[in-house]
Design a protein around this motif. Structure first.
Motif, PDB file in Angstrom:
ATOM      1  N   PHE A  70      22.730  31.065 -12.048  1.00  0.00           N
ATOM      2  CA  PHE A  70      22.802  30.804 -10.611  1.00  0.00           C
ATOM      3  C   PHE A  70      24.127  31.308 -10.065  1.00  0.00           C
ATOM      4  CE2 PHE A  70      24.050  27.406  -7.396  1.00  0.00           C
ATOM      5  CZ  PHE A  70      23.318  27.954  -6.347  1.00  0.00           C
ATOM      6  N   ASN A  71      24.076  31.951  -8.908  1.00  0.00           N
ATOM      7  CA  ASN A  71      25.291  32.410  -8.232  1.00  0.00           C
ATOM      8  C   ASN A  71      25.688  31.342  -7.213  1.00  0.00           C
ATOM      9  OD1 ASN A  71      27.370  33.721  -6.928  1.00  0.00           O
ATOM     10  ND2 ASN A  71      26.275  35.653  -6.681  1.00  0.00           N
ATOM     11  N   LYS A  72      26.585  30.448  -7.631  1.00  0.00           N
ATOM     12  CA  LYS A  72      26.967  29.312  -6.795  1.00  0.00           C
ATOM     13  C   LYS A  72      27.793  29.752  -5.591  1.00  0.00           C
ATOM     14  CE  LYS A  72      30.545  26.460  -7.165  1.00  0.00           C
ATOM     15  NZ  LYS A  72      30.902  26.115  -5.761  1.00  0.00           N
ATOM     16  N   PRO A  73      27.386  29.328  -4.391  1.00  0.00           N
ATOM     17  CA  PRO A  73      28.205  29.629  -3.214  1.00  0.00           C
ATOM     18  C   PRO A  73      29.420  28.704  -3.141  1.00  0.00           C
ATOM     19  CG  PRO A  73      25.895  29.141  -2.626  1.00  0.00           C
ATOM     20  CD  PRO A  73      26.115  28.694  -4.031  1.00  0.00           C
ATOM     21  N   ASP A 213      24.590  38.837 -11.622  1.00  0.00           N
ATOM     22  CA  ASP A 213      23.903  40.014 -11.089  1.00  0.00           C
ATOM     23  C   ASP A 213      22.878  39.652 -10.015  1.00  0.00           C
ATOM     24  OD1 ASP A 213      21.946  38.802 -12.596  1.00  0.00           O
ATOM     25  OD2 ASP A 213      21.582  40.495 -13.930  1.00  0.00           O
ATOM     26  N   MET A 214      23.064  38.472  -9.393  1.00  0.00           N
ATOM     27  CA  MET A 214      22.165  38.072  -8.320  1.00  0.00           C
ATOM     28  C   MET A 214      22.967  37.726  -7.076  1.00  0.00           C
ATOM     29  SD  MET A 214      23.099  35.418 -10.265  1.00  0.00           S
ATOM     30  CE  MET A 214      21.942  35.435 -11.633  1.00  0.00           C
ATOM     31  N   PRO A 215      22.354  37.792  -5.893  1.00  0.00           N
ATOM     32  CA  PRO A 215      23.077  37.485  -4.652  1.00  0.00           C
ATOM     33  C   PRO A 215      23.567  36.036  -4.620  1.00  0.00           C
ATOM     34  CG  PRO A 215      21.007  38.623  -4.189  1.00  0.00           C
ATOM     35  CD  PRO A 215      20.965  38.248  -5.630  1.00  0.00           C
ATOM     36  N   VAL A 216      24.561  35.791  -3.794  1.00  0.00           N
ATOM     37  CA  VAL A 216      25.092  34.435  -3.634  1.00  0.00           C
ATOM     38  C   VAL A 216      23.969  33.490  -3.196  1.00  0.00           C
ATOM     39  CG1 VAL A 216      26.685  32.981  -2.331  1.00  0.00           C
ATOM     40  CG2 VAL A 216      27.395  35.258  -3.062  1.00  0.00           C
TER      41      VAL A 216
END
Length: 253
Positions: A70-73, A213-216
């Motif tokens: 997960f790309n954590k904001p 490698d994934m968007p925020v």
């Protein structure tokens, strides 16, 4: 028989309710019962014991484990206690199964964090003695000097210890890359503060072999290849745990 008993925190971890550390907090808070009674820390249970957390029956049934990247904001808190924190990671992701983060990223930081319902793999990844790499990109408030890089890489005194030697690379006037094998509380921020620098941006871009490698704000399941590599890296870990099952879905393109 004694061999059929296991500590309550290990049970909650194995069935995917939470990590052992989180289970200890639940037990200490009196939120766990065994056969209707609040247990002491370290209590062992057998196959016929009935466990509840906050009144919810915890069954010892297990589907295949879930492993997410997960790309954590910025602004999201890495906690499973949805009653306390409004902007918590669990409510943000809204995954259909109960999962929990492996480790933490503090609220002002962003980037890669892994989540799972496999409590045993958490302990292995978190053990600093296993030298598992975590890579970060950091922006500070003033130009980076060679003295700063030297001290950061050789270790600085924070939290009553000296940080482990680590790899540090200057990327620009204000930006550097750092690879840690420790997980001290707010470690990078504290290291920088000791050297009179303030962190303005901090992003984790890699945990062991898993890369961001994934968007925020988005997540994905680990691929079969990633999971195999992760399992191989964990094989030599110092803490003996159960081998996790493979993810059920195929590699994503």
């Amino acid at each position: 028989m004694e061999e059929n008993l296991k500590r309550i925190n290990k049970f909650l971890s194995e069935v995917g309710y939470c990590s052992r550390r989180e289970a200890d907090k639940l037990i200490d808070a009196g939120r766990v019962t065994i056969n209707g009674e609040v247990p002491e820390m370290g209590t062992k249970i057998g196959p016929n014991d009935i466990v509840h957390v906050d009144g919810e029956l915890i069954k010892n049934t297990k589907e295949e484990f879930v492993y997410l990247a997960f790309n954590k904001p910025i602004g999201i808190v890495c906690t499973t206690d949805t009653r306390v924190e409004k902007d918590n990671i669990i409510d943000f992701i809204k995954y259909p199964k109960r999962i929990f983060p492996i480790g933490r990223l503090d609220k002002p930081s962003e980037g890669l964090i892994l989540l799972t319902d496999d409590g045993d793999i958490v302990n292995k990844i978190l053990r600093a003695s296993n030298n598992h790499d975590k890579e970060y990109l950091v922006t500070v408030d003033k130009p980076i000097s060679q003295t700063f890089l030297k001290h950061m890489s050789e270790g600085v005194p924070i939290l009553d210890t000296i940080t482990k030697k680590c790899e540090v690379e200057k990327l620009g006037t204000y930006e550097f890359r750092i690879i840690l094998t420790q997980g001290l509380n707010r470690q990078i921020r504290r290291m920088c503060e000791y050297l009179n620098y303030n962190v303005e941006a901090l992003k984790r871009v890699r945990i062991m072999n898993i890369k961001l490698d994934m968007p925020v704000g988005e997540y994905r399941e680990l691929t079969e290849t990633e999971f195999k590599e992760l399992s191989d890296l964990l094989e030599d870990s110092t803490q003996e745990i159960m081998t996790p099952t493979k993810p059920s879905r195929k590699d994503k393109k």
